[in-house]
Design an enzyme around this catalytic site. Structure first.
Site, PDB file in Angstrom:
ATOM      1  CE  LYS A  22      -2.516   2.694   3.477  1.00 12.00           C
ATOM      2  NZ  LYS A  22      -1.470   3.381   4.213  1.00 12.00           N
ATOM      3  CG  ASN A  23       2.144   2.926   3.520  1.00  8.85           C
ATOM      4  OD1 ASN A  23       1.003   3.300   3.218  1.00  8.85           O
ATOM      5  ND2 ASN A  23       2.500   2.683   4.772  1.00  8.85           N
ATOM      6  CB  CYS A 117      -4.919   6.542   9.965  1.00  8.68           C
ATOM      7  SG  CYS A 117      -5.633   5.086   9.224  1.00  8.68           S
ATOM      8  NE  ARG A 122      -0.279  10.586   9.971  1.00  8.09           N
ATOM      9  CZ  ARG A 122      -0.626   9.500   9.294  1.00  8.09           C
ATOM     10  NH1 ARG A 122      -1.814   8.978   9.460  1.00  8.09           N
ATOM     11  NH2 ARG A 122       0.232   8.934   8.457  1.00  8.09           N
ATOM     12  CG  ASP A 307       2.524   1.606   9.539  1.00  5.39           C
ATOM     13  OD1 ASP A 307       2.164   2.466  10.367  1.00  5.39           O
ATOM     14  OD2 ASP A 307       2.938   1.895   8.403  1.00  5.39           O
ATOM     15  NE  ARG A 399      -7.196   5.060   4.357  1.00  4.24           N
ATOM     16  CZ  ARG A 399      -6.273   5.478   5.202  1.00  4.24           C
ATOM     17  NH1 ARG A 399      -6.584   5.749   6.435  1.00  4.24           N
ATOM     18  NH2 ARG A 399      -5.020   5.629   4.814  1.00  4.24           N
TER      19      ARG A 399
HETATM   20  N1  EPU Z   1       7.070  14.192  11.078  1.00  4.87           N
HETATM   21  C1  EPU Z   1       7.366  15.501  11.320  1.00  4.87           C
HETATM   22  N2  EPU Z   1       7.381  16.366  10.250  1.00  4.87           N
HETATM   23  C2  EPU Z   1       7.119  15.960   8.997  1.00  4.87           C
HETATM   24  C3  EPU Z   1       6.823  14.627   8.747  1.00  4.87           C
HETATM   25  C4  EPU Z   1       6.794  13.747   9.815  1.00  4.87           C
HETATM   26  O1  EPU Z   1       7.588  15.900  12.456  1.00  4.87           O
HETATM   27  O2  EPU Z   1       7.162  16.800   8.078  1.00  4.87           O
HETATM   28  C5  EPU Z   1       7.056  13.235  12.197  1.00  4.87           C
HETATM   29  C6  EPU Z   1       5.671  12.635  12.409  1.00  4.87           C
HETATM   30  O3  EPU Z   1       4.899  13.425  13.282  1.00  4.87           O
HETATM   31  C7  EPU Z   1       5.984  11.276  12.984  1.00  4.87           C
HETATM   32  C8  EPU Z   1       7.316  10.913  12.332  1.00  4.87           C
HETATM   33  O4  EPU Z   1       7.862  12.125  11.850  1.00  4.87           O
HETATM   34  O5  EPU Z   1       6.182  11.387  14.362  1.00  4.87           O
HETATM   35  C9  EPU Z   1       7.214   9.919  11.180  1.00  4.87           C
HETATM   36  O6  EPU Z   1       6.339  10.388  10.175  1.00  4.87           O
HETATM   37  P1  EPU Z   1       6.494   9.981   8.638  1.00  4.87           P
HETATM   38  O7  EPU Z   1       6.551  11.233   7.846  1.00  4.87           O
HETATM   39  O8  EPU Z   1       7.586   8.999   8.520  1.00  4.87           O
HETATM   40  O9  EPU Z   1       5.118   9.281   8.366  1.00  4.87           O
HETATM   41  P2  EPU Z   1       4.205   9.411   7.081  1.00  4.87           P
HETATM   42  O10 EPU Z   1       5.054   9.524   5.876  1.00  4.87           O
HETATM   43  O11 EPU Z   1       3.150  10.437   7.286  1.00  4.87           O
HETATM   44  C10 EPU Z   1       4.188   6.865   6.557  1.00  4.87           C
HETATM   45  C11 EPU Z   1       3.138   5.807   6.388  1.00  4.87           C
HETATM   46  C12 EPU Z   1       2.505   5.476   7.737  1.00  4.87           C
HETATM   47  C13 EPU Z   1       3.606   5.039   8.701  1.00  4.87           C
HETATM   48  C14 EPU Z   1       4.723   6.090   8.780  1.00  4.87           C
HETATM   49  C15 EPU Z   1       5.912   5.647   9.615  1.00  4.87           C
HETATM   50  C16 EPU Z   1       2.347   6.290   4.176  1.00  4.87           C
HETATM   51  C17 EPU Z   1       1.255   6.790   3.315  1.00  4.87           C
HETATM   52  N3  EPU Z   1       2.119   6.308   5.479  1.00  4.87           N
HETATM   53  O12 EPU Z   1       3.512   7.997   7.085  1.00  4.87           O
HETATM   54  O13 EPU Z   1       1.647   4.390   7.478  1.00  4.87           O
HETATM   55  O14 EPU Z   1       3.067   4.867   9.994  1.00  4.87           O
HETATM   56  O15 EPU Z   1       5.197   6.389   7.457  1.00  4.87           O
HETATM   57  O16 EPU Z   1       6.475   4.481   9.094  1.00  4.87           O
HETATM   58  O17 EPU Z   1       3.392   5.838   3.688  1.00  4.87           O
HETATM   59  C18 EPU Z   1      -0.191   2.977   7.791  1.00  4.87           C
HETATM   60  O18 EPU Z   1       0.133   2.403   6.749  1.00  4.87           O
HETATM   61  O19 EPU Z   1      -1.049   2.541   8.593  1.00  4.87           O
HETATM   62  C19 EPU Z   1       0.457   4.244   8.122  1.00  4.87           C
HETATM   63  C20 EPU Z   1      -0.035   5.107   8.991  1.00  4.87           C
END
Ligand code: EPU
Length: 421
Positions: A22-23, A117, A122, A307, A399
């Site tokens: 998915k991701n 989610c 975030r 995750d 999803r």
């Molecule tokens: N963060 C910041 N600033 C940013 C971006 C992130 O402070 O600009 C912080 C976040 O608050 C968090 C940490 O960094 O504490 C990690 O966030 P990350 O950006 O890595 O997460 P994401 O890209 O929003 C993806 C996955 C999530 C998964 C996370 C961590 C996708 C679409 N989503 O989210 O997947 O939990 O990486 O591995 O790729 C899921 O699949 O259920 C899911 C939530």
């Protein structure tokens, strides 16, 4: 409105095949519009997030069509809009990748703020910092839409991420693929879907080196073309089924996965008393249902994935002894705990830590999925519980998990999807 009804305590046995990640899919689909060509994307998971992204791309002028259930053709040659503000954009978190993709294609983007989610704050400040350093002006005065614009073309930059964010790493990589000059991302995230997105972009003619390490170097190209690509298997889907096998005292073979991606989970399941057998593209897990406690800390890859945190917490609920889980990635990913407690789980939350005292058995419960992975945890607890449980709000589960009830039923679970009137 639909819900799942599960009669628990059936030992799962047999083979389950894992879909594309998915991701990775939700990054690769938007990334396809940077190219002025046709991309054929194979091993696509049939999940709601993919359907939403296809709708958005079509509204931007791309032509998306499914060849069969798992092959998506994206003709991005006629993409003619940089405005992505329709409802499907708001539905999913990964629509933030449209910023990098549209900036790369047009030097402009207007994108609705992401949904998805909700487990605490975030932020996307690291994505925006990267775009700014590449020359984009960003207007966040409208709290529902982000507007980005560069005078001419994005330029390369040295970008140090304050946190190793998956989303920021991928988004900057997408935008930098067609920027002028060289971009270096330091403290980059290393998750398998980052490598997959880099491989996809390279197949389109990009020049990205180092994905999978914490320094990624991107030499911007003038133009990307189309091509064919197969998405990697879903690490989290695979892990979820492995945990389903463990909690039911089952014997299941999870196939079409990359065993290396599963190392952090495999090690923990072995520690808990499961027997694991690994082949080139499968893992067999045999459990006698007698599990012992362990401690988990979620970390960026190759650490234990956040995750899989709700799912492993559901498993630890029936492991003998006291387990501790520390959630290091998301500030508030324990919103599902009150639902889990309805199964008789003995768990206490202290800040980022969950302390779980194993109980011999779980009772049935009527619960709700509070988010995607929390929903998976509810399924896992229901599979182990005595009697009939129900899970509401399963749109969250849809999803991210393709045909989950069919796959579980084929393994011997008693699960059905019921429509509410
Ligand atoms: N963060 C910041 N600033 C940013 C971006 C992130 O402070 O600009 C912080 C976040 O608050 C968090 C940490 O960094 O504490 C990690 O966030 P990350 O950006 O890595 O997460 P994401 O890209 O929003 C993806 C996955 C999530 C998964 C996370 C961590 C996708 C679409 N989503 O989210 O997947 O939990 O990486 O591995 O790729 C899921 O699949 O259920 C899911 C939530």
């Amino acid at each position: 409105m639909e819900y799942f009804e599960i009669n628990g305590q059936k030992k799962l046995k047999g083979v389950v095949s894992i879909n594309g990640a998915k991701n990775a899919a939700v990054a690769i689909i938007p990334a396809a519009i940077v190219a002025n060509g046709v991309s054929v994307i194979e091993n696509l998971p049939t999940i709601e997030d993919v359907t939403s992204l296809m709708k958005t791309l079509n509204l931007l002028g791309a032509k998306c069509s499914l060849n069969d259930e798992s092959t998506l053709i994206i003709d991005a040659r006629k993409v003619d809009s940089y405005v992505a503000t329709d409802d499907s954009v708001r539905k999913i978190r990964a629509s933030y990748y449209l910023m990098g993709a549209l900036l790369g294609r047009f030097g402009r983007a207007e994108v609705a703020l992401p949904g998805g989610c909700n487990f605490g704050e975030r932020p996307i400040d690291q994505h925006l910092k990267g775009f700014r350093m590449m020359g984009a002006k960003i207007d966040t005065s409208d709290d529902r839409i982000i507007k980005l614009e560069v005078n001419g073309r994005l330029h390369g930059a040295n970008i140090y991420l304050d946190v190793a964010s998956v989303g920021a790493t991928i988004n900057i990589m997408i935008a930098a693929a067609t920027a002028s000059g060289r971009t270096v991302i330091e403290n980059a995230a290393k998750e398998p879907h980052i490598v997959d997105t880099a491989n996809f972009l390279n197949m389109l003619g990009a020049n990205i080196k180092g994905a999978g390490t914490d320094i990624i170097r991107i030499q911007g190209m003038d133009r990307l073309h189309g091509g064919e690509y197969t998405i990697i298997p879903d690490q989290i889907e695979a892990g979820t089924y492995m945990i389903c096998g463990a909690i039911t005292g089952g014997d299941i073979t999870v196939k079409n996965l990359i065993p290396k991606h599963m190392d952090s989970l495999t090690a923990k399941l072995e520690e808990m008393g499961c027997h694991i057998d690994e082949g080139d593209d499968y893992i067999r897990i045999v459990s006698d249902g007698k599990l012992c406690a362990t401690n988990i800390k979620t970390m960026v890859y190759p650490g234990f994935p956040t995750d899989l945190q709700p799912q492993i917490t559901a498993l630890l609920a029936v492991a003998e002894g006291t387990s501790r889980v520390v959630e290091n990635v998301w500030e508030n990913r324990y919103q599902y705990i009150d639902e889990l407690k309805k199964f008789g789980v003995n768990v206490t939350i202290k800040g980022r830590e969950a302390i779980i005292k194993g109980v011999p058995r779980l009772k049935s419960a009527n619960v709700s999925a509070t988010d995607l992975r929390a929903g998976a945890a509810m399924i896992i607890a229901s599979l182990a519980a005595e009697g009939k449980s129900t899970i509401d709000n399963i749109r969250f589960i849809d999803r991210g998990y393709a045909n989950i009830e069919d796959k579980l039923r084929a393994l011997g679970a008693d699960i059905k999807r019921v429509s509410k009137n």
